[in-house]
Design a protein around this motif. Sequence first.
Motif, PDB file in Angstrom:
ATOM      1  N   VAL A 176       0.783  -0.896  -0.098  1.00 50.33           N
ATOM      2  CA  VAL A 176      -0.391  -0.061  -0.208  1.00 50.33           C
ATOM      3  C   VAL A 176       1.402   1.675   0.127  1.00 50.33           C
ATOM      4  N   ALA A 177       0.246   2.175  -0.719  1.00 50.17           N
ATOM      5  CA  ALA A 177       1.313   3.596  -1.478  1.00 50.17           C
ATOM      6  C   ALA A 177       0.891   4.118  -0.446  1.00 50.17           C
ATOM      7  N   ILE A 178       1.514   5.029   0.827  1.00 52.90           N
ATOM      8  CA  ILE A 178       1.469   6.042   1.697  1.00 52.90           C
ATOM      9  C   ILE A 178       1.602   7.484   0.817  1.00 52.90           C
ATOM     10  N   THR A 179       0.441   7.928   1.182  1.00 55.96           N
ATOM     11  CA  THR A 179       0.888   9.561   0.466  1.00 55.96           C
ATOM     12  C   THR A 179       1.422  10.356   1.525  1.00 55.96           C
ATOM     13  N   GLU A 180       1.795  11.569   0.876  1.00 56.25           N
ATOM     14  CA  GLU A 180       2.794  12.229   1.877  1.00 56.25           C
ATOM     15  C   GLU A 180       1.514  13.159   3.043  1.00 56.25           C
ATOM     16  N   PHE A 181       0.434  13.406   3.218  1.00 52.80           N
ATOM     17  CA  PHE A 181      -0.630  13.317   3.877  1.00 52.80           C
ATOM     18  C   PHE A 181      -0.717  12.381   5.307  1.00 52.80           C
ATOM     19  N   GLN A 182      -0.771  11.448   4.521  1.00 57.70           N
ATOM     20  CA  GLN A 182       0.026  10.006   6.077  1.00 57.70           C
ATOM     21  C   GLN A 182       1.073  10.237   6.539  1.00 57.70           C
ATOM     22  N   LYS A 183       2.242  10.464   6.215  1.00 61.12           N
ATOM     23  CA  LYS A 183       2.748  10.358   6.444  1.00 61.12           C
ATOM     24  C   LYS A 183       3.482  11.735   7.864  1.00 61.12           C
ATOM     25  N   ILE A 184       2.732  12.774   7.398  1.00 62.11           N
ATOM     26  CA  ILE A 184       2.768  13.591   8.220  1.00 62.11           C
ATOM     27  C   ILE A 184       2.000  13.788   9.466  1.00 62.11           C
ATOM     28  N   GLY A 185       0.764  12.727   9.184  1.00 53.14           N
ATOM     29  CA  GLY A 185      -0.559  12.642  10.247  1.00 53.14           C
ATOM     30  C   GLY A 185       0.175  11.320  11.302  1.00 53.14           C
ATOM     31  N   ILE A 186       1.189  11.146  10.486  1.00 46.49           N
ATOM     32  CA  ILE A 186       1.645   9.713  11.044  1.00 46.49           C
ATOM     33  C   ILE A 186       2.691  10.999  12.342  1.00 46.49           C
ATOM     34  N   GLY A 187       3.546  11.471  11.989  1.00 48.36           N
ATOM     35  CA  GLY A 187       4.330  12.267  12.830  1.00 48.36           C
ATOM     36  C   GLY A 187       3.123  12.804  13.879  1.00 48.36           C
ATOM     37  N   VAL A 188       2.376  13.600  13.224  1.00 45.43           N
ATOM     38  CA  VAL A 188       1.804  14.319  13.477  1.00 45.43           C
ATOM     39  C   VAL A 188       1.184  13.295  15.090  1.00 45.43           C
ATOM     40  N   LEU A 189       0.145  12.172  15.111  1.00 45.44           N
ATOM     41  CA  LEU A 189       0.130  11.774  16.326  1.00 45.44           C
ATOM     42  C   LEU A 189       0.957  10.643  16.594  1.00 45.44           C
ATOM     43  N   GLY A 190       2.015  11.168  16.574  1.00 42.34           N
ATOM     44  CA  GLY A 190       3.213  10.539  17.313  1.00 42.34           C
ATOM     45  C   GLY A 190       3.838  11.676  18.261  1.00 42.34           C
ATOM     46  N   PHE A 191       3.938  12.896  17.767  1.00 38.61           N
ATOM     47  CA  PHE A 191       4.246  13.654  18.495  1.00 38.61           C
ATOM     48  C   PHE A 191       2.769  14.360  19.673  1.00 38.61           C
ATOM     49  N   GLY A 192       1.510  13.415  19.136  1.00 37.02           N
ATOM     50  CA  GLY A 192       0.126  14.134  20.269  1.00 37.02           C
ATOM     51  C   GLY A 192       0.787  13.050  21.673  1.00 37.02           C
ATOM     52  N   LEU A 193       0.374  11.587  20.562  1.00 36.59           N
ATOM     53  CA  LEU A 193       1.196  10.400  22.413  1.00 36.59           C
ATOM     54  C   LEU A 193       2.363  11.195  23.029  1.00 36.59           C
ATOM     55  N   PHE A 194       3.073  11.754  22.173  1.00 31.47           N
ATOM     56  CA  PHE A 194       4.348  12.485  23.019  1.00 31.47           C
ATOM     57  C   PHE A 194       3.772  13.142  23.908  1.00 31.47           C
ATOM     58  N   PHE A 195       3.306  14.614  23.644  1.00 31.17           N
ATOM     59  CA  PHE A 195       2.488  15.183  24.712  1.00 31.17           C
ATOM     60  C   PHE A 195       2.172  14.402  25.234  1.00 31.17           C
ATOM     61  N   LEU A 196       0.764  13.397  24.843  1.00 37.93           N
ATOM     62  CA  LEU A 196       0.096  12.884  26.119  1.00 37.93           C
ATOM     63  C   LEU A 196       1.137  12.482  27.443  1.00 37.93           C
ATOM     64  N   LEU A 197       1.606  11.634  26.451  1.00 42.57           N
ATOM     65  CA  LEU A 197       2.972  10.694  28.280  1.00 42.57           C
ATOM     66  C   LEU A 197       3.218  11.897  29.365  1.00 42.57           C
ATOM     67  N   PHE A 198       4.059  12.834  27.883  1.00 45.36           N
ATOM     68  CA  PHE A 198       4.341  13.443  28.987  1.00 45.36           C
ATOM     69  C   PHE A 198       3.550  14.715  30.324  1.00 45.36           C
ATOM     70  N   GLY A 199       1.928  14.841  29.709  1.00 37.23           N
ATOM     71  CA  GLY A 199       1.411  15.556  30.198  1.00 37.23           C
ATOM     72  C   GLY A 199       0.744  15.423  31.548  1.00 37.23           C
ATOM     73  N   VAL A 200       1.157  13.544  31.141  1.00 36.45           N
ATOM     74  CA  VAL A 200       0.755  12.550  32.250  1.00 36.45           C
ATOM     75  C   VAL A 200       1.644  12.608  33.382  1.00 36.45           C
ATOM     76  N   LEU A 201       3.255  11.906  32.532  1.00 39.83           N
ATOM     77  CA  LEU A 201       4.441  12.130  33.147  1.00 39.83           C
ATOM     78  C   LEU A 201       4.565  13.186  34.606  1.00 39.83           C
ATOM     79  N   LEU A 202       3.862  14.296  33.881  1.00 43.50           N
ATOM     80  CA  LEU A 202       4.696  16.037  34.346  1.00 43.50           C
ATOM     81  C   LEU A 202       3.480  16.188  34.920  1.00 43.50           C
ATOM     82  N   TYR A 203       2.413  14.829  35.906  1.00 40.49           N
ATOM     83  CA  TYR A 203       0.722  15.487  36.668  1.00 40.49           C
ATOM     84  C   TYR A 203      -0.335  16.192  36.630  1.00 40.49           C
ATOM     85  N   PHE A 204      -0.148  15.526  35.108  1.00 42.03           N
ATOM     86  CA  PHE A 204      -1.216  16.018  34.577  1.00 42.03           C
ATOM     87  C   PHE A 204      -1.739  17.359  34.240  1.00 42.03           C
TER      88      PHE A 204
END
Length: 129
Positions: free
Chosen positions: A2-30
């Motif tokens: 399956v070919a991945i478009t440029e928007f999907q590549k950007i989406g994977i990066g943005v989703l990864g950053f979102g999960l990172f910020f969620l984890l970091f926000g929980v680790l820093l006492y919400f």
Amino acid sequence: MVAITEFQKIGIGVLGFGLFFLLFGVLLYFDSVLLAFGNILFLTGLTFIIGIRRTAHFFFQRHKFRGSFFFLGGVSLVLCRWPIIGMMVEVYGFILLFRSFFPMALGFVLSVVNIPFLDAFLQSGSSVV
């Protein structure tokens, strides 16, 4: 393959950053700012990956309405700077939204990682049901 478009590549990066910020926000006492930023990035990344129409269709299906209500309500509570209550509501909504996906994901993880004790435990538990 399956070919991945440029928007999907950007989406994977943005989703990864979102999960990172969620984890970091929980680790820093919400921390409400990090959690809000993580929620926004997570939803934006999901939209980039599967598209606006599919995202709207996923969240607004009739049988997933309660889960969507709790998930998006939790996001809005986090944005209103009530992070602990918002994350609890959001996690409950996440569980309601993806409850049909959890057995499939668990089966995939157990097929990839062969742990005899867990495999025997889950086999005996599934025969009772």
